[in-house]
Write a protein that holds these residues in place. Structure first.
Motif, PDB file in Angstrom:
ATOM      1  N   ALA A 151       0.898  -1.340   0.101  1.00  0.00           N
ATOM      2  CA  ALA A 151      -0.024  -0.024  -0.027  1.00  0.00           C
ATOM      3  C   ALA A 151       0.850   1.316   0.057  1.00  0.00           C
ATOM      4  O   ALA A 151       0.588   2.244  -0.715  1.00  0.00           O
ATOM      5  CB  ALA A 151      -0.928  -0.161   1.241  1.00  0.00           C
ATOM      6  N   ALA A 152       1.916   1.256   0.813  1.00  0.00           N
ATOM      7  CA  ALA A 152       2.739   2.612   0.892  1.00  0.00           C
ATOM      8  C   ALA A 152       3.383   2.649  -0.575  1.00  0.00           C
ATOM      9  O   ALA A 152       3.680   3.685  -0.998  1.00  0.00           O
ATOM     10  CB  ALA A 152       3.765   2.305   2.010  1.00  0.00           C
ATOM     11  N   HIS A 153       4.116   1.517  -0.985  1.00  0.00           N
ATOM     12  CA  HIS A 153       4.435   1.697  -2.461  1.00  0.00           C
ATOM     13  C   HIS A 153       3.799   2.178  -3.494  1.00  0.00           C
ATOM     14  O   HIS A 153       4.031   3.013  -4.154  1.00  0.00           O
ATOM     15  CB  HIS A 153       5.311   0.497  -2.893  1.00  0.00           C
ATOM     16  CG  HIS A 153       6.649  -0.089  -2.244  1.00  0.00           C
ATOM     17  ND1 HIS A 153       7.738   0.609  -2.500  1.00  0.00           N
ATOM     18  CD2 HIS A 153       6.842  -0.717  -1.323  1.00  0.00           C
ATOM     19  CE1 HIS A 153       8.593   0.167  -1.632  1.00  0.00           C
ATOM     20  NE2 HIS A 153       8.120  -0.858  -1.046  1.00  0.00           N
ATOM     21  N   LEU A 154       2.546   1.713  -3.431  1.00  0.00           N
ATOM     22  CA  LEU A 154       1.499   2.212  -4.576  1.00  0.00           C
ATOM     23  C   LEU A 154       0.992   3.574  -4.094  1.00  0.00           C
ATOM     24  O   LEU A 154       0.300   4.313  -5.077  1.00  0.00           O
ATOM     25  CB  LEU A 154       0.374   1.220  -4.602  1.00  0.00           C
ATOM     26  CG  LEU A 154       0.862  -0.280  -5.114  1.00  0.00           C
ATOM     27  CD1 LEU A 154      -0.409  -1.126  -5.025  1.00  0.00           C
ATOM     28  CD2 LEU A 154       1.143  -0.131  -6.355  1.00  0.00           C
ATOM     29  N   GLY A 155       0.999   3.976  -2.931  1.00  0.00           N
ATOM     30  CA  GLY A 155       0.305   5.141  -2.317  1.00  0.00           C
ATOM     31  C   GLY A 155      -1.297   5.093  -2.373  1.00  0.00           C
ATOM     32  O   GLY A 155      -1.728   6.214  -2.815  1.00  0.00           O
ATOM     33  N   LEU A 156      -1.458   3.992  -2.196  1.00  0.00           N
ATOM     34  CA  LEU A 156      -2.909   3.671  -2.040  1.00  0.00           C
ATOM     35  C   LEU A 156      -3.547   3.637  -0.631  1.00  0.00           C
ATOM     36  O   LEU A 156      -2.838   2.729  -0.008  1.00  0.00           O
ATOM     37  CB  LEU A 156      -3.634   2.455  -2.961  1.00  0.00           C
ATOM     38  CG  LEU A 156      -3.404   2.956  -4.701  1.00  0.00           C
ATOM     39  CD1 LEU A 156      -3.498   1.663  -5.291  1.00  0.00           C
ATOM     40  CD2 LEU A 156      -4.299   4.103  -5.125  1.00  0.00           C
ATOM     41  N   PRO A 157      -4.937   3.550  -0.405  1.00  0.00           N
ATOM     42  CA  PRO A 157      -5.095   3.231   0.883  1.00  0.00           C
ATOM     43  C   PRO A 157      -5.344   1.695   1.265  1.00  0.00           C
ATOM     44  O   PRO A 157      -5.544   1.013  -0.168  1.00  0.00           O
ATOM     45  CB  PRO A 157      -6.740   3.901   0.874  1.00  0.00           C
ATOM     46  CG  PRO A 157      -6.589   4.573  -0.031  1.00  0.00           C
ATOM     47  CD  PRO A 157      -5.765   4.395  -0.913  1.00  0.00           C
ATOM     48  N   LEU A 158      -4.984   1.103   2.475  1.00  0.00           N
ATOM     49  CA  LEU A 158      -5.075  -0.320   2.601  1.00  0.00           C
ATOM     50  C   LEU A 158      -6.423  -1.009   1.883  1.00  0.00           C
ATOM     51  O   LEU A 158      -5.907  -2.233   1.591  1.00  0.00           O
ATOM     52  CB  LEU A 158      -4.834  -0.359   3.885  1.00  0.00           C
ATOM     53  CG  LEU A 158      -4.288  -1.903   4.626  1.00  0.00           C
ATOM     54  CD1 LEU A 158      -3.065  -1.977   3.913  1.00  0.00           C
ATOM     55  CD2 LEU A 158      -4.249  -1.662   5.990  1.00  0.00           C
ATOM     56  N   THR A 159      -7.380  -0.246   2.099  1.00  0.00           N
ATOM     57  CA  THR A 159      -8.656  -1.239   1.754  1.00  0.00           C
ATOM     58  C   THR A 159      -8.496  -1.343   0.449  1.00  0.00           C
ATOM     59  O   THR A 159      -9.115  -2.316  -0.341  1.00  0.00           O
ATOM     60  CB  THR A 159      -9.904  -0.312   2.202  1.00  0.00           C
ATOM     61  OG1 THR A 159      -9.517   0.876   1.762  1.00  0.00           O
ATOM     62  CG2 THR A 159     -10.066  -0.334   3.710  1.00  0.00           C
TER      63      THR A 159
END
Length: 119
Positions: free
Chosen positions: A65-73
């Motif tokens: 999620a951190a690498h993609l820059g997207l929310p965990l959900t």
């Protein structure tokens, strides 16, 4: 939410998940390790392809999620897609041995100590 996700807005997240807000595998918690089992294929959703390239070595769900820059959900939904198609494997961290575990029994520890002493 990451800066890029905030700038793109909820419409982009809606597109990434094909409008799904649920249906993610409930066993994919933040520390579950994800390992790619295949390489990206032409025409694959860009986020799925990015996950496969990232997870050549095991990464936790929260790291993905951190690498993609997207929310965990959102990432859990994407990972569920990949798990369901066999493109990634989810590995849950091994629990810590309990005090009553046979690996920490006094007999085993004594045998290890004797073996180390004999070296």
């Amino acid at each position: 939410m990451s800066l890029s996700a905030r700038q793109e807005g909820p419409d982009r997240l809606y597109v990434i998940t094909a409008g799904r807000s649920g249906g993610a595998d409930e066993t994919l918690d933040a520390v579950t390790l994800i390992v790619a089992e295949s390489e990206p294929t032409p025409g694959m959703q860009s986020e799925h392809a990015h996950i496969l390239r990232l997870c050549v070595s095991p990464l936790s769900v929260v790291e993905v999620a951190a690498h993609l820059g997207l929310p965990l959900t959102v990432v859990r939904i994407l990972l569920t897609d990949l798990v369901d198609t066999g493109r990634v494997t989810a590995r849950h961290p091994a629990p810590a041995p309990s005090p009553a575990s046979p690996l920490t029994s006094p007999d085993v520890l004594e045998k290890v100590l004797v073996a180390l002493h004999d070296l």
